[in-house]
Design a protein around this motif. Structure first.
Motif, PDB file in Angstrom:
ATOM      1  N   THR A 301       1.042  -1.457   0.433  1.00  0.00           N
ATOM      2  CA  THR A 301      -0.189  -0.001  -0.197  1.00  0.00           C
ATOM      3  C   THR A 301       0.543   1.123   0.878  1.00  0.00           C
ATOM      4  O   THR A 301       2.008   1.166  -0.538  1.00  0.00           O
ATOM      5  CB  THR A 301      -0.625   0.010   0.935  1.00  0.00           C
ATOM      6  N   ALA A 302      -0.028   2.240  -0.414  1.00  0.00           N
ATOM      7  CA  ALA A 302       1.314   3.660  -0.286  1.00  0.00           C
ATOM      8  C   ALA A 302       1.197   3.983   0.843  1.00  0.00           C
ATOM      9  O   ALA A 302       2.799   4.654   1.400  1.00  0.00           O
ATOM     10  CB  ALA A 302       0.100   5.262  -0.317  1.00  0.00           C
ATOM     11  N   ALA A 303       0.877   3.580   1.569  1.00  0.00           N
ATOM     12  CA  ALA A 303       1.196   3.770   3.808  1.00  0.00           C
ATOM     13  C   ALA A 303       2.427   2.451   3.935  1.00  0.00           C
ATOM     14  O   ALA A 303       3.350   3.325   4.520  1.00  0.00           O
ATOM     15  CB  ALA A 303       0.154   3.259   4.288  1.00  0.00           C
ATOM     16  N   GLU A 304       2.656   1.738   3.344  1.00  0.00           N
ATOM     17  CA  GLU A 304       3.848   0.528   3.674  1.00  0.00           C
ATOM     18  C   GLU A 304       4.835   1.205   3.105  1.00  0.00           C
ATOM     19  O   GLU A 304       5.674   1.601   3.013  1.00  0.00           O
ATOM     20  CB  GLU A 304       3.489  -0.335   3.277  1.00  0.00           C
ATOM     21  N   ARG A 305       4.631   1.974   1.922  1.00  0.00           N
ATOM     22  CA  ARG A 305       5.429   2.628   1.250  1.00  0.00           C
ATOM     23  C   ARG A 305       6.245   3.583   1.885  1.00  0.00           C
ATOM     24  O   ARG A 305       7.571   4.440   1.656  1.00  0.00           O
ATOM     25  CB  ARG A 305       5.324   3.206  -0.573  1.00  0.00           C
ATOM     26  N   ALA A 306       5.256   4.552   2.043  1.00  0.00           N
ATOM     27  CA  ALA A 306       5.346   5.935   3.293  1.00  0.00           C
ATOM     28  C   ALA A 306       6.703   5.647   4.408  1.00  0.00           C
ATOM     29  O   ALA A 306       7.402   5.540   5.340  1.00  0.00           O
ATOM     30  CB  ALA A 306       4.197   6.711   2.916  1.00  0.00           C
ATOM     31  N   ASN A 311       5.216  -2.115   6.458  1.00  0.00           N
ATOM     32  CA  ASN A 311       5.388  -3.127   5.872  1.00  0.00           C
ATOM     33  C   ASN A 311       6.533  -4.298   6.623  1.00  0.00           C
ATOM     34  O   ASN A 311       5.701  -5.585   6.270  1.00  0.00           O
ATOM     35  CB  ASN A 311       6.333  -3.130   4.729  1.00  0.00           C
TER      36      ASN A 311
END
Length: 454
Positions: A301-306, A311
Motif C-alpha cells: 500500500t501507499a502507507a507501507e511504501r511511506a 510493511n
C-alpha cells in the motif's frame, strides 16, 4: 494499536497461548514484572528495524534465565565468529537429544537466507512467548511437545543483509554436501534430535500478477520421501497453515507455482522442485515432515511504501499467522506424525523398492533417474572415504571399514534413500563416485558398524 503498546499483534498457537505481535503479552513468571519481559529490537523499534545480533543474544539470554522451559546450546560458530544456536523448549526443556518427544517434536529453522529476516523475528518472539505463557493449554502442549529452534541459521548473512553466508554460499543449497558450517550444524541437529517436523521460514519477492500471494508454502517434493510423511506434510500445508493464514486476512498459495489470476490454475513452475540439497527435501528424505514457508516482502500500500515499519510488521504477522496453524497440527496429528516418521525411518532396513535420483511429486522421473533395483551397497576407496567421512557421519550414515582404509556403505539402513544421492555417479549432486556392489561383503564386528572382508 502499535507494537509499543502491550498488545502486540498476534496470538500464535490456537492452544490458548499468546505469541507476540498481537495478543496481550504473556504474564510474567513469579517475581518478574511486565517491564522485565524481554523484547526484541524489532518490537522495541515498532518494526522500524530488525533485531541486531547483540540484541538477539541479550534477548535469548534473558529468556533462558527466566524459565526452565528453555535451554540454549551453541551448535557452531560462523566464519566471522558469530554463534549458531539451538533453543530447546518444553515443560521442562529436553535436557538431551534422547529426551525429545517422539512424534511430537518440531524444528524451526529461521532465516537461512540473511536478507529474509521476518521469519527470524517470528521465531524469536515465539521462543519468548512459549517460555512465558501461563495458560493451561500451552503448558500441556509443552509437556507433550518438544520445540527446537535455530533462531538465526545464517548470522553472518543477517549481519550483512545478504542471502548467502560470509563465504558467498547459499546455505539452503548445501544440505547434502555440508560444505558450510551453518549446514553442518543443522545436519547434526537433524541427526541427533531426529525432529518429526522441520519448518523452514523464508521470504520471497513476487512477480505480479502470477506470483503474488501474501504467504506461500511447500512440502518435500523429493520422491524418496515416505508416502505417509509426504501426506502429513501436505496436510500441514493445506489443512493447517493455509487456513490459519487466510483467517488472519492473508492470501496463500503454493511456493514456486505461478497461477492465472482469474482462474487460479497453474501457469508455470519457477521454483520448488525435488532437489535433495534443499532443506525441505532433505528433511523429507531423512523421514521428517518438512515444510517451507515464504512470506511476501514488497510494500502493498501507499502507507507501507511511506513507512517501511508497516510493511515489516505485516511480513512478520503473516509468518506468525502461519505458525498459528503449524502448532495445532503438531498437537492434533501427533499420533499420525509419529506413525509416519517412524515408518519412514524403518523402511530402509527392509532394503526394498526403488530409489529416485530425480523427478518430483509433480514431475515423473526419467527411466535413467530410477534405481529400480538398487545395489546392495557402495564401496568408497580409501581416498574417497577420507574425503567425505565427516559428511557421512554428520548425516548419520553408517558404514563398514576395510583393512585398507576403504569403506562399504550398505543400503540396508535408515537413510537408504539418501545414500545413492550421496554416492551414485548418476545423482545430480553426488559427493563421490562410489562403486556399486550387487553383493555385500562379509562383515565382522558389531551392528551396522564393523569391518568388512574384501
Amino acid at each position: 494499536m502499535t507494537l509499543h503498546s502491550r498488545r502486540l499483534v498476534l496470538g500464535t498457537v490456537a492452544l490458548g497461548l499468546t505469541v507476540s505481535l498481537g495478543a496481550t503479552l504473556p504474564a510474567p513468571p513469579a517475581g518478574a514484572t511486565a517491564s522485565r519481559i524481554p523484547r526484541t529490537g524489532f518490537e522495541s523499534s515498532q518494526g522500524a528495524r530488525w533485531t541486531s545480533q547483540p540484541e538477539e543474544q541479550r534477548f535469548l539470554a534473558a529468556v533462558d534465565r527466566a524459565t526452565p522451559r528453555v535451554r540454549i546450546d551453541r551448535i557452531g560458530t560462523t566464519g566471522q565468529g558469530r554463534p549458531l544456536q539451538l533453543v530447546r523448549i518444553g515443560a521442562p526443556a529436553p535436557q538431551r537429544a534422547a529426551a525429545v518427544r517422539r512424534g511430537a517434536s518440531v524444528l524451526l529453522i529461521c532465516s537461512q537466507h540473511g536478507d529474509e529476516p521476518a521469519g527470524r523475528e517470528a521465531c524469536l518472539t515465539t521462543i519468548r512467548d512459549l517460555a512465558y505463557a501461563k495458560d493451561r493449554a500451552t503448558r500441556r502442549f509443552l509437556e507433550r511437545t518438544s520445540v527446537l529452534v535455530v533462531p538465526t541459521a545464517n548470522p553472518d548473512g543477517r549481519a550483512a543483509d545478504t542471502r548467502t553466508n560470509a563465504d558467498g554460499a547459499d546455505i539452503n543449497r548445501d544440505h547434502l554436501g555440508l560444505r558450510t558450517v551453518e549446514a553442518r550444524a543443522m545436519a547434526a541437529v537433524l541427526r541427533d534430535y531426529r525432529p518429526d517436523t522441520v519448518y523452514d521460514l523464508h521470504e520471497y519477492g513476487p512477480t505480479a500478477p502470477y506470483y503474488s500471494k501474501d504467504l506461500l508454502s511447500l512440502w518435500p517434493r523429493n520422491l524418496n520421501t515416505g508416502d505417509a510423511v509426504h501426506r502429513e506434510a501436505g496436510a500441514l500445508s493445506k489443512d493447517f497453515v493455509e487456513p490459519a493464514v487466510q483467517r488472519a486476512g492473508f492470501s496463500t498459495g503454493v511456493y514456486g507455482i505461478w497461477t492465472d489470476p482469474e482462474t487460479g490454475e497453474p501457469v508455470k513452475q519457477v521454483a520448488g522442485d525435488g532437489q535433495e540439497r534443499i532443506l525441505r527435501n532433505t528433511a523429507g528424505v531423512k523421514g521428517s515432515v518438512g515444510l517451507l514457508v515464504e512470506n511476501r516482502v514488497d510494500a502493498l500500500t501507499a502507507a507501507e511504501r511511506a513507512d517501511p515499519a508497516l510493511n515489516n510488521r505485516r511480513r512478520v504477522r503473516s509468518q506468525l499467522a502461519a505458525l498459528k496453524g503449524a502448532f495445532p497440527f503438531l498437537d492434533r496429528h501427533r499420533t499420525r506424525i509419529e506413525a509416519a516418521t517412524s515408518a519412514a525411518r524403518r523402511a530402509g532396513y527392509a532394503d526394498r523398492g526403488p530409489v529416485y535420483l530425480g523427478g518430483a511429486d509433480n514431475e515423473p522421473p526419467t527411466v535413467g533417474q530410477v534405481l529400480a533395483d538398487p545395489p546392495c551397497a557402495y564401496r568408497l576407496d580409501a581416498a574417497q572415504f577420507a574425503r567425505i567421512e565427516d559428511v557421512l557421519a554428520l548425516h548419520g550414515v553408517r558404514w563398514w571399514r576395510g583393512p585398507d582404509g576403504s569403506a562399504v556403505v550398505p543400503l540396508r539402513q535408515s537413510l537408504r534413500g539418501l545414500i545413492p544421492l550421496l554416492l551414485d555417479q548418476r545423482a545430480g549432486y553426488h559427493l563421490a563416485v562410489a562403486a556399486p556392489l550387487d553383493v555385500c561383503p562379509a562383515v565382522k564386528g558389531g551392528k551396522g558398524l564393523g569391518k568388512y572382508v574384501p
